[in-house]
Design an enzyme around this catalytic site. Structure first.
Site: not given
Ligand code: DGL
Length: 271
Positions: A9-10, A41-42, A73-74, A156, A188-190
């Site tokens: 994941d990011s 990443y988003g 990570c989506n 984060e 989003c996994t966060h």
């Molecule tokens: N956890 C990531 C997801 O599921 C993205 C988080 C990010 O923006 O870095 O999309």
């Protein structure tokens, strides 16, 4: 099959998927890379995220000998799932399809919503997956999507509740509330780390669906079909790596995931 399952994941978000995998498949060894040095990443162009995802995928196969990869990570799934599947010689499990499937199945009214990063929402990955699932199940659904820039940054920083998170959530969730969805996918996994706030803002009548549990079930079923599961001992080992500050990763990661952060090391291994 005594090779580990790789995940990435990011940053910390994929730990929600790791939690679900550890609970469902405790005997498996896991290698998790959090790309905290390059998160988020988003908000990055999908092409850039694709190159990170491929680098992480190749490293999991070449440096750690994983038997399968869970893209936890989506955004990375939206950016790179086809390339990962064609370049890597191991099964690659994504988070989007299992999440879309759970979302459609959980809804009573057919009014459904998904929230995710700007990258995930703008990629169109969820409308495509939801359309497929609805066609397979023969049901009518109406999907409302909303990007939630800022949610990942709160996680984060380890800030998962409080007034600031609530104020942002009220603003960003307005479109899915206005659409009257009965089920909302945390795409989003966060976001499961923010579930209490998201749930409070959406109200008790809206069901929240996390892609973490669904992805763990998908991984178990895929690995089972391929004869790659192990269940010959009570507990596997788990390795966690971070491309950012390793001490921060261990500290915040233990708070978010729990005591399973057996060891945290620097990724890439050579630096
Ligand atoms: N956890 C990531 C997801 O599921 C993205 C988080 C990010 O923006 O870095 O999309």
């Amino acid at each position: 099959m005594d090779r580990p399952i790789g995940m990435f994941d990011s940053g910390f978000g994929g730990l929600t998927v790791a939690r679900a995998l550890i609970d469902l498949l405790p005997a498996e060894d896991l290698v998790y890379i959090g790309d905290t040095g390059r998160y988020p990443y988003g908000s990055k162009p999908l092409a850039e995220v694709r190159s990170y995802a491929l680098e992480l995928g190749h490293s999991l196969v070449d440096d750690f000998g994983v038997k399968a990869i869970v893209v936890a990570c989506n955004t990375a799934t939206a950016a790179a799932i086809d390339d990962l599947r064609s370049e890597l010689a191991v099964p690659v499990i994504d988070v989007v399809r299992p999440g879309a499937s759970a979302l459609v199945r959980a809804s009573r009214s057919g009014q459904i919503g998904v929230i995710g990063t700007v990258g995930t929402i703008s990629s169109g990955a969820y409308p495509a997956a939801v359309t497929d699932v609805a066609a397979v199940l023969g049901v009518d659904v109406e999907l409302t999507s909303a990007a939630c820039p800022g949610f990942v940054e709160f996680v984060e920083r380890g800030q998962t509740t409080g007034d600031e998170v609530t104020v942002l959530a009220e603003r960003l969730l307005a479109p899915v509330r206005a659409a009257g969805v009965d089920t909302l996918l945390l795409g989003c996994t966060h976001y499961p780390f923010l579930a209490r706030t998201i749930g409070d803002v959406m109200g008790p009548e809206v069901v929240l669906v996390s892609s973490a549990d669904e992805t763990a079930f998908a991984a178990r079923s895929r690995l089972g079909d391929l004869g790659l599961l192990r269940d010959d001992r009570p507990r596997g080992t788990r390795r966690f790596l971070s491309s950012g500050d390793v001490d921060t990763f261990r500290e915040l990661g233990s708070m978010l995931l729990g005591p399973e952060l057996d060891s945290t090391a620097r990724w890439p291994l050579s630096t």
